[in-house]
Write an enzyme that holds these catalytic residues in place. Structure first.
Site, PDB file in Angstrom:
ATOM      1  N   GLY A 141       0.805  -1.215   0.000  1.00  0.00           N
ATOM      2  CA  GLY A 141       0.000   0.000   0.000  1.00  0.00           C
ATOM      3  C   GLY A 141       0.837   1.263   0.000  1.00  0.00           C
ATOM      4  N   ARG A 142       2.078   1.121   0.487  1.00  0.00           N
ATOM      5  CA  ARG A 142       2.924   2.325   0.601  1.00  0.00           C
ATOM      6  C   ARG A 142       4.367   2.042   0.247  1.00  0.00           C
ATOM      7  NH1 ARG A 142       3.835   2.966   7.067  1.00  0.00           N
ATOM      8  NH2 ARG A 142       3.641   0.770   7.605  1.00  0.00           N
ATOM      9  N   LYS A 200       9.924   2.338   1.247  1.00  0.00           N
ATOM     10  CA  LYS A 200       8.733   2.185   2.100  1.00  0.00           C
ATOM     11  C   LYS A 200       8.292   3.567   2.566  1.00  0.00           C
ATOM     12  CE  LYS A 200       7.095  -0.500   6.069  1.00  0.00           C
ATOM     13  NZ  LYS A 200       7.430  -1.622   6.954  1.00  0.00           N
ATOM     14  N   ARG A 206       6.480 -13.146  -0.033  1.00  0.00           N
ATOM     15  CA  ARG A 206       6.051 -13.516   1.321  1.00  0.00           C
ATOM     16  C   ARG A 206       5.138 -14.735   1.261  1.00  0.00           C
ATOM     17  NH1 ARG A 206       4.851  -7.732   3.020  1.00  0.00           N
ATOM     18  NH2 ARG A 206       6.039  -6.542   1.518  1.00  0.00           N
ATOM     19  N   ASP A 214       1.969 -12.186   5.943  1.00  0.00           N
ATOM     20  CA  ASP A 214       2.531 -11.263   4.945  1.00  0.00           C
ATOM     21  C   ASP A 214       3.876 -10.705   5.415  1.00  0.00           C
ATOM     22  OD1 ASP A 214       0.858  -9.859   6.908  1.00  0.00           O
ATOM     23  OD2 ASP A 214       1.412  -8.047   5.824  1.00  0.00           O
ATOM     24  N   ASN A 215       4.276 -11.045   6.626  1.00  0.00           N
ATOM     25  CA  ASN A 215       5.569 -10.574   7.130  1.00  0.00           C
ATOM     26  C   ASN A 215       6.594 -11.695   7.229  1.00  0.00           C
ATOM     27  OD1 ASN A 215       4.611  -7.971   7.318  1.00  0.00           O
ATOM     28  ND2 ASN A 215       4.001  -8.163   9.466  1.00  0.00           N
TER      29      ASN A 215
HETATM   30  P1  AMP Z   1       2.328  -3.626   7.764  1.00  0.00           P
HETATM   31  O1  AMP Z   1       1.686  -3.482   9.098  1.00  0.00           O
HETATM   32  O2  AMP Z   1       3.403  -2.627   7.490  1.00  0.00           O
HETATM   33  O3  AMP Z   1       2.756  -5.032   7.466  1.00  0.00           O
HETATM   34  O4  AMP Z   1       1.196  -3.264   6.701  1.00  0.00           O
HETATM   35  C1  AMP Z   1       0.004  -4.008   6.556  1.00  0.00           C
HETATM   36  C2  AMP Z   1      -0.706  -3.568   5.303  1.00  0.00           C
HETATM   37  O5  AMP Z   1      -1.157  -2.222   5.410  1.00  0.00           O
HETATM   38  C3  AMP Z   1       0.136  -3.616   4.041  1.00  0.00           C
HETATM   39  O6  AMP Z   1      -0.722  -3.946   2.976  1.00  0.00           O
HETATM   40  C4  AMP Z   1       0.618  -2.183   3.926  1.00  0.00           C
HETATM   41  O7  AMP Z   1       0.989  -1.853   2.608  1.00  0.00           O
HETATM   42  C5  AMP Z   1      -0.608  -1.413   4.386  1.00  0.00           C
HETATM   43  N1  AMP Z   1      -0.296  -0.087   4.937  1.00  0.00           N
HETATM   44  C6  AMP Z   1       0.192   0.179   6.168  1.00  0.00           C
HETATM   45  N2  AMP Z   1       0.322   1.501   6.343  1.00  0.00           N
HETATM   46  C7  AMP Z   1      -0.076   2.096   5.198  1.00  0.00           C
HETATM   47  C8  AMP Z   1      -0.178   3.453   4.752  1.00  0.00           C
HETATM   48  N3  AMP Z   1       0.169   4.466   5.537  1.00  0.00           N
HETATM   49  N4  AMP Z   1      -0.635   3.660   3.507  1.00  0.00           N
HETATM   50  C9  AMP Z   1      -0.996   2.650   2.705  1.00  0.00           C
HETATM   51  N5  AMP Z   1      -0.934   1.360   3.062  1.00  0.00           N
HETATM   52  C10 AMP Z   1      -0.477   1.075   4.297  1.00  0.00           C
HETATM   53 MG    MG Z   2       3.998  -6.016   6.428  1.00  0.00          MG
END
Ligand code: AMP
Ligand code: MG
Length: 494
Positions: free
Chosen positions: A92-93, A113, A183, A252-253
């Site tokens: 997402g980012r 990121k 992943r 996913d991690n």
């Molecule tokens: P994470 O907790 O970093 O593993 O993210 C979980 C999901 O949320 C993934 O699909 C990320 O890309 C999305 N995500 C987390 N923060 C953001 C953000 N600020 N903008 C867009 N997507 C996000």
């Molecule tokens: Mg993640």
């Protein structure tokens, strides 16, 4: 040495085709500036570290100028979060720019990121806070310094814009290197949308790039699954041995290469407490320290489910049965090294069991305990004894321990040195990390980020020359966490 304009890019993931990602450029930012650049990581992609000083460095990696040769893409993936399937995740980012190497070994994925929303952003802003970016930047380098497979950190770049979380905060982005960004959740995404042929292509991609030795084996998919399982067991056994708590072991991690991936609310154990998780949002402790091995198995089972068109389900079950024995074997070996013992029999297992019990009962600092122990049996350092509310617990354990050392009759100096090579003197204590972030936020002073990076690249040794150059007082950085900062917890979005 490469310059920014001349990387040896490899775009094999891009070549898989648009089923696997959205092609997209990073969004420009207001005013990018370098917070810290890491020469060790630059060397991995053959980048001359003098390039950090060029203004183009932050322009290219923030998305204000297109980085020559990069083919940015947001990967599509899903995954199980806290045990529940989420069909819509994806980058997402973040954007994968491609892979780059230094001519020896495998190339590294170069990834941004916090570089703006993609089609997977689900309404979020696509940005990252400076706080979270520094946490991940130092987390990766600290885990690498401990000799554990992990993503690496090339740079943190401030974006000169505020991002809005609970409060407005300075935004930043992280330039991360990883051996892969595939992943468990990448496989789940295609499996749960009934695209088995896409799962197969992804498995072939992973074999080709990460397990080439399996390419010509008849049962290559089974062997792939076994390899991922063993690497995951190895990874988590290492985490347990150093007291690392990942905090968000969603599928996913978890990478197909068994590397520490995605540093959110991670932490290192202060006082030994198997129930501790640094993740504030994990009320039930699903990802607590003492459950990480079991969660690894759960996640592998989810990966296995995506491969049932390639491997018979009963074979997957048989493979999974090898996980816990493999984990135990590796973990015991690591604990043997930590304790300076080679005979890993039932007496050893009893010794370790009692040790964890008394560490928990007496609330002893995990890292300091093992580090101080290397002086034993010649000495019982005062610091070792001071850690115990009930010193008798320690004394009776040391009696047992002494007997196991005596039956091996090691060279004591060699033993001390070997223990000091596996029991770190310095770890990334959360309060040290918070102090570095505070300085960055309140004083725009990034020197503490650099200092921690330097310190944790070799957490086993005092390096007087380097320490004096960077103003590092080892006694300060090796000290236990102050009472007020024990067991701090963070939310996922912090
Ligand atoms: P994470 O907790 O970093 O593993 O993210 C979980 C999901 O949320 C993934 O699909 C990320 O890309 C999305 N995500 C987390 N923060 C953001 C953000 N600020 N903008 C867009 N997507 C996000
Ligand atoms: Mg993640």
């Amino acid at each position: 040495m490469n310059t920014l304009e001349h990387f040896d890019w490899n775009h094999s993931f891009f070549d898989l085709g648009p089923d696997y990602y959205q092609a997209k450029s990073p969004d420009p930012v207001a005013a990018p500036y370098l917070i810290d650049g890491n020469p060790e990581a630059a060397a991995l992609i053959g980048l001359d570290s003098a390039e950090f000083a060029r203004k183009e460095f932050v322009e290219y990696f923030s998305g204000n100028l297109p980085l020559p040769g990069a083919q940015p893409l947001a990967m599509d993936y899903s995954g199980h979060q806290f045990g529940m399937y989420n069909p819509r995740l994806g980058d997402g980012r973040g954007l994968l720019l491609g892979a780059a190497g230094n001519g020896s070994g495998r190339p590294w994925d170069v990834y941004l990121k916090g570089c703006g929303p993609t089609r997977f952003a689900r309404g979020f802003d696509g940005r990252a806070t400076l706080r979270a970016s520094i946490r991940e930047y130092l987390g990766g380098e600290a885990v690498h310094g401990l000799g554990i497979p992990t993503t690496r950190s090339l740079a943190v770049i401030g974006i000169g814009e505020l991002v809005y979380r609970e409060t407005p905060q300075p935004g930043a982005l992280l330039v991360r290197l990883s051996d892969t960004h595939v992943r468990f959740g990448s496989f789940e995404n295609f499996h749960y949308t009934n695209r088995p042929e896409a799962v197969t292509r992804l498995a072939d991609f992973v074999i080709q790039h990460h397990y080439p030795e399996l390419a010509n084996e008849a049962n290559n998919y089974q062997l792939l699954f076994r390899s991922v399982m063993l690497k995951t067991a190895l990874l988590i056994a290492h985490w347990q041995s150093v007291g690392f708590i990942h905090g968000v072991m969603n599928t996913d991690n978890m990478t197909l290469t068994g590397a520490t991936f995605d540093y959110g609310p991670f932490g290192f154990m202060d006082r030994f407490n198997p129930d501790f998780t640094p993740n504030h949002t994990d009320g039930r402790g699903r990802y607590a320290f003492g459950r990480q091995a079991e969660i690894g198995h759960w996640n592998l089972a989810k990966l296995g489910e995506t491969l049932t068109h390639l491997i018979a389900p009963e074979v997957i079950t048989e493979e999974l049965e090898q996980y816990q024995p493999a984990f135990n074997r590796i973990y015991n070996e690591l604990m043997g090294q930590k304790l300076g013992l080679e005979i890993l029999d039932s007496e050893f297992t009893t010794l370790v069991g009692i040790l964890f019990h008394i560490l928990y009962q007496n609330q002893v600092d995990y890292t300091l305990f093992f580090r101080n122990l290397s002086a034993f049996p010649e000495e019982v350092p005062a610091a070792l004894r001071q850690g115990f509310d009930n010193p008798k617990d320690l004394d009776s354990w040391l009696d047992m321990y002494r007997k196991l050392i005596e039956r091996e009759d090691p060279d004591l100096d060699e033993r001390t040195d070997a223990m000091n090579r596996v029991n770190p003197r310095f770890i990334l204590r959360n309060y040290l990390l918070e102090r570095a972030i505070d300085k960055a936020l309140k004083q725009t002073d990034y020197s503490e980020v650099e200092r921690l990076r330097i310190l944790l690249q070799d957490p086993y040794n005092d390096r007087p020359e380097i320490f004096s150059r960077y103003g590092i007082d080892p006694e300060v950085y090796a000290a236990a966490t102050p009472e007020s900062h024990i067991e701090m917890r963070l939310s996922c979005s912090a």
